[in-house]
Design an enzyme around this catalytic site. Structure first.
Site, short mmCIF file in Angstrom:
data_model
loop_
_atom_site.label_atom_id
_atom_site.label_comp_id
_atom_site.label_asym_id
_atom_site.label_seq_id
_atom_site.Cartn_x
_atom_site.Cartn_y
_atom_site.Cartn_z
N GLU A 117 0.69 -1.53 0.02
CA GLU A 117 -0.11 0.12 0.07
C GLU A 117 0.65 1.39 0.11
OE1 GLU A 117 -2.41 -0.37 3.58
OE2 GLU A 117 -3.06 -2.23 3.20
N LYS A 119 2.14 4.82 1.65
CA LYS A 119 1.87 5.16 3.23
C LYS A 119 1.02 6.63 3.23
CE LYS A 119 3.71 5.21 8.02
NZ LYS A 119 3.75 6.73 7.46
N ASP A 121 0.20 10.32 4.08
CA ASP A 121 0.62 11.51 4.61
C ASP A 121 -0.66 12.10 5.29
OD1 ASP A 121 2.74 12.35 6.55
OD2 ASP A 121 3.48 13.20 5.30
N TYR A 227 -9.40 6.97 3.33
CA TYR A 227 -9.11 5.78 2.39
C TYR A 227 -9.03 5.13 3.89
CZ TYR A 227 -8.25 6.93 -2.52
OH TYR A 227 -8.38 7.99 -3.73
N LYS A 319 9.66 3.48 3.59
CA LYS A 319 9.91 5.15 4.14
C LYS A 319 10.77 5.89 3.04
CE LYS A 319 7.76 7.72 7.05
NZ LYS A 319 8.23 7.57 8.91
N CYS A 413 28.80 45.89 -5.26
CA CYS A 413 28.75 44.02 -5.94
C CYS A 413 30.04 43.59 -5.06
CB CYS A 413 29.27 45.13 -7.81
SG CYS A 413 29.99 43.03 -8.65
N CYS A 416 33.25 43.91 -7.82
CA CYS A 416 34.38 44.20 -8.34
C CYS A 416 33.67 45.50 -7.58
CB CYS A 416 33.45 44.97 -9.75
SG CYS A 416 32.49 45.43 -9.95
N CYS A 431 24.49 44.60 -10.68
CA CYS A 431 25.62 45.41 -10.88
C CYS A 431 26.02 46.23 -11.79
CB CYS A 431 27.28 44.47 -10.34
SG CYS A 431 28.11 45.67 -11.12
N CYS A 437 33.12 44.19 -14.45
CA CYS A 437 33.00 43.32 -13.55
C CYS A 437 33.37 42.15 -14.10
CB CYS A 437 31.59 43.28 -13.25
SG CYS A 437 31.30 42.30 -11.78
O1 D41 Z 1 -1.54 4.73 4.37
C1 D41 Z 1 -1.05 4.88 5.88
N1 D41 Z 1 -0.88 5.93 6.10
C2 D41 Z 1 -1.32 3.84 6.83
C3 D41 Z 1 -1.70 3.65 7.98
C4 D41 Z 1 -1.27 2.39 6.51
N2 D41 Z 1 -1.20 2.30 4.72
N3 D41 Z 1 -1.20 1.20 6.51
C5 D41 Z 1 -1.48 1.32 8.30
N4 D41 Z 1 -1.68 -0.11 8.56
C6 D41 Z 1 -1.48 -0.30 9.91
C7 D41 Z 1 -1.37 -1.35 10.79
C8 D41 Z 1 -0.53 -2.61 10.42
C9 D41 Z 1 -0.77 -1.43 11.83
C10 D41 Z 1 -2.79 -1.28 10.74
C11 D41 Z 1 -1.42 2.33 8.80
C12 D41 Z 1 -1.56 2.49 9.82
N5 D41 Z 1 -1.39 1.02 10.85
C13 D41 Z 1 -1.08 3.47 10.79
N6 D41 Z 1 -1.36 5.06 10.94
C14 D41 Z 1 -1.09 6.23 11.60
C15 D41 Z 1 -0.58 4.72 12.87
C16 D41 Z 1 -0.59 3.10 12.55
#
Ligand code: D41
Length: 675
Positions: A117, A119, A121, A227, A319, A413, A416, A431, A437
């Protein structure tokens, strides 16, 4: 109201709600809108009117009931009956490898399937559905208990107030991320700016702040999305699939939005591929992400793996390198460019951000430094997203050393010591010394030698500085006077590299007019403008002698560029340098220009008599197009007389003077040759 009426109204209300919910589902979950916004609004208005007239039918899960709740004084605490865990991180490939190894060892498997998936923010929330109805929404908090933000969450249109279908469990807690799309965020800030309201720092903090508003009306104004990525408590596991990816599909079928980037991958190779794919598309994704998440896909395997302290052993967040970091501004230097522009540059404590070590960040101009109020000694947030050049996002004011002086643009400047000026309405400070220069002169030479200009191989920044310091060159023309011994005597040079440089200089003499023009470094004359000029005028002389008006008539050349070009060629020392360059043998093939090919320039024509194939006016126009002057009377200065049928006294006079006379066939031939 009769029973019948009442039944009818109830039915219409139910239909409207079903329609609206279906449209919502298509829009937010399937990402495939089914109706235009106007139609959607019409349905919502009709429902709203009916509910106002028949309040007995209003229900909490009606799509009209998202906004309208009163502000609260504080949020209630909510205990999560199933702890909301956090994610372990992997910051590099090795850490990902060890995660995979740990998992495989514990399961005694060679390879396993992962749900991959993005992650997001944003911030994690929990949504509790009882008999399909959203009854509670809570923030993650510390994982054990969070805040009850139900009223706020109800305003998020992508979160269904009622689940779809009829096979959902009695109790279902969906978990996922609340976030803001990049575009929506930009639009929100534009709105804020137009209203003179404060600008939000980033989508993540804005999403978090929006969910924590005590007044749901404020939350409703923020473009929040959701989501789902998992579940918490569930009353019956009857309808539960055995794989995480299948569960997400199930949630989607129940009306909860799920990221379209989720998929099942195999083994560590599959994970690495997914990571690379997402990293490559990161900038193009509609929302900000800070990595990817891999979860052991099989629930039975997840259970075997279990948990350590606050995080499951079956999941890991891989990350991306952070795009923002903190560092310290050691100093603000001033660079002087080719055009004399003074550019403030922040010299930074080296910092690893966005995958590279950054030591400098341009501050562009005085206004920019003022706006951000960057000072030497400041701790700053530096950002490098994708391949974009690093920039200072903001200053951490709390960490500013006491008595640090505000930045001021120097009045002289730094190279120069000539006076600097900032024109009214312009952002740049310059300048005033021009090519006197050294910074501007050496930059001008570097530009002249560059690949897309004169392409003098081996003549880079370093060597130019050396030649300059040794006072072997002061301007571009001096380059072609260099002697082998002079160059060979420079540090880190020898006979061989000196010979190479002289050969490269010799090579560069055969060039193209457009390259030469570009190489001159006239302000506002980039490659495209140089090409336009070359094609339009066809020769250096015609460009040099063109008036500002003539230049402005050229398509794509604006008044500013025209003024700079004209000004450049009116400057005596520039012409001297050009003359010297030409004398050293710089040359280019002659150009044929289509529109401004002027082979008859300087020739005077007189037309007389009647032409059969064109009118006299047409002939005149065509001759003028080729640069000829067309006069009404014959004199010694006339070069050609064109004599049509029944030519009279003008022809006689031409014959008297012994001028060249062409008949119509001769004229046609002449025009055909050139047009
Ligand atoms: O997209 C995310 N930020 C995301 C966060 C994600 N795709 N999966 C997540 N899965 C978990 C577990 C596996 C612990 C159920 C998470 C988070 N946790 C999470 N987001 C913030 C704290 C934990």
């Amino acid at each position: 109201m009769t029973e019948l009426d009442s039944a009818r109204v109830a039915e219409r209300i139910a239909d409207l709600r079903a329609d609206i919910n279906r449209h919502n589902y298509h829009y937010y979950v399937l990402d495939a809108p089914t109706v235009p916004d106007a139609e959607y609004d019409r349905l919502l208005r009709e429902l709203s009117t009916l509910e106002k007239d028949y309040p007995q039918f209003v229900s909490a899960d009606s799509p009209t009931q998202r906004v309208g709740a009163k502000p609260v004084d504080s949020f209630k605490q909510v205990r999560h009956s199933v702890r909301m865990l956090s994610l372990d991180n992997a910051f590099d490939e090795n850490e990902l490898f060890s995660f995979d190894k740990r998992v495989r060892d514990k399961l005694s498997l060679n390879e396993l399937a992962y749900a991959a998936e993005t992650k997001l923010d944003g911030l994690a929330i929990s949504l509790l559905y009882k008999r399909g109805e959203l009854v509670q929404a809570a923030t993650r908090g510390d994982g054990s208990s969070g805040e009850d933000v139900t009223l706020n969450v109800r305003t998020i249109k992508s979160i269904p107030l009622r689940l779809v279908g009829d096979d959902y469990p009695e109790l279902l807690e969906a978990r996922g991320e609340v976030f803001i799309n990049k575009r929506d965020f930009a639009a929100l800030n534009e709105k804020q700016s137009a209203l003179g309201e404060k600008i939000f720092a980033n989508p993540r903090n804005t999403a978090a702040g929006s969910l924590r508003q005590l007044d749901p009306k404020l939350t409703a104004e923020r473009p929040l999305r959701f989501y789902a990525y998992g579940i918490g408590q569930i009353s019956s596991t009857q309808t539960m699939p055995s794989m995480h990816t299948a569960l997400l599909i199930q949630l989607k079928n129940w009306g909860l939005p799920v990221s379209p980037e989720t998929k099942c991958v195999h083994g560590i190779q599959g994970c690495l591929q997914y990571y690379a794919d997402i990293a490559a598309r990161r900038a193009a994704l509609p929302y900000e992400i800070d990595g990817v998440v891999f979860k052991v896909n099989d629930f039975a395997q997840q259970e075997k793996l279990g948990y350590v302290s606050r995080a499951p052993r079956w999941a890991v967040a891989y990350k991306f390198p952070p795009e923002e970091e903190l560092t310290v501004v050691k100093n603000i230097d001033i660079q002087v460019g080719r055009t004399g522009a003074l550019t403030p540059v922040a010299r930074l404590e080296p910092v690893f951000v966005g995958g590279v070590t950054v030591t400098n960040a341009t501050l562009h101009n005085e206004d920019e430094v003022r706006r951000k109020d960057v000072r030497a000694g400041d701790t700053v947030i530096i950002r490098r997203a994708g391949d974009v050049i690093p920039e200072i996002v903001a200053v951490v004011k709390d960490k500013r050393p006491a008595n640090s002086p505000e930045f001021i643009m120097p009045e002289r400047c730094p190279v120069c010591a000539s006076a600097t000026v900032k024109m009214e309405g312009e952002a740049v400070t310059r300048c005033t010394a021009g090519l006197f220069c050294p910074a501007q002169a050496s930059q001008a030479i570097i530009h002249f030698a560059s690949r897309r200009a004169m392409d003098i191989e081996g003549l880079g920044e370093k060597l130019v500085e050396q030649l300059f310091e040794a006072e072997l060159v002061q301007n571009v023309a001096d380059l072609y006077q260099l002697k082998l011994q002079q160059v060979a005597a420079l540090e880190r040079m020898g006979e061989k590299s000196a010979g190479n440089l002289l050969a490269a200089l010799e090579n560069s003499k055969r060039t193209e007019l457009e390259r030469f023009l570009y190489a001159l470094g006239i302000r506002e004359v980039g490659e495209a403008t140089a090409r336009t000029l070359a094609r339009h005028f066809g020769s250096l002389d015609r460009i040099r002698t063109a008036t500002q008006e003539m230049l402005e008539e050229v398509p794509d050349i604006g008044p500013v560029a025209a003024k700079n070009i004209n000004g450049f060629f009116r400057e005596e020392h520039n012409n001297l340098i050009i003359e010297r360059l030409l004398a050293y043998g710089i040359n280019w093939p002659a150009l044929e220009t289509k529109s401004e090919f002027l082979p008859l320039q300087g020739r005077t024509f007189v037309l007389t008599g009647t032409l059969a194939s064109m009118s006299r006016d047409e002939a005149k126009q065509k001759l003028q197009q080729l640069g000829a002057k067309v006069s009404g009377s014959v004199s010694k200065k006339t070069d050609y007389v064109i004599a049509g049928e029944a030519a009279g006294s003008k022809l006689t006079r031409a014959q008297e003077l012994g001028l060249k006379v062409l008949d119509e066939a001769g004229l046609v031939q002449l025009l055909q040759e050139y047009l």
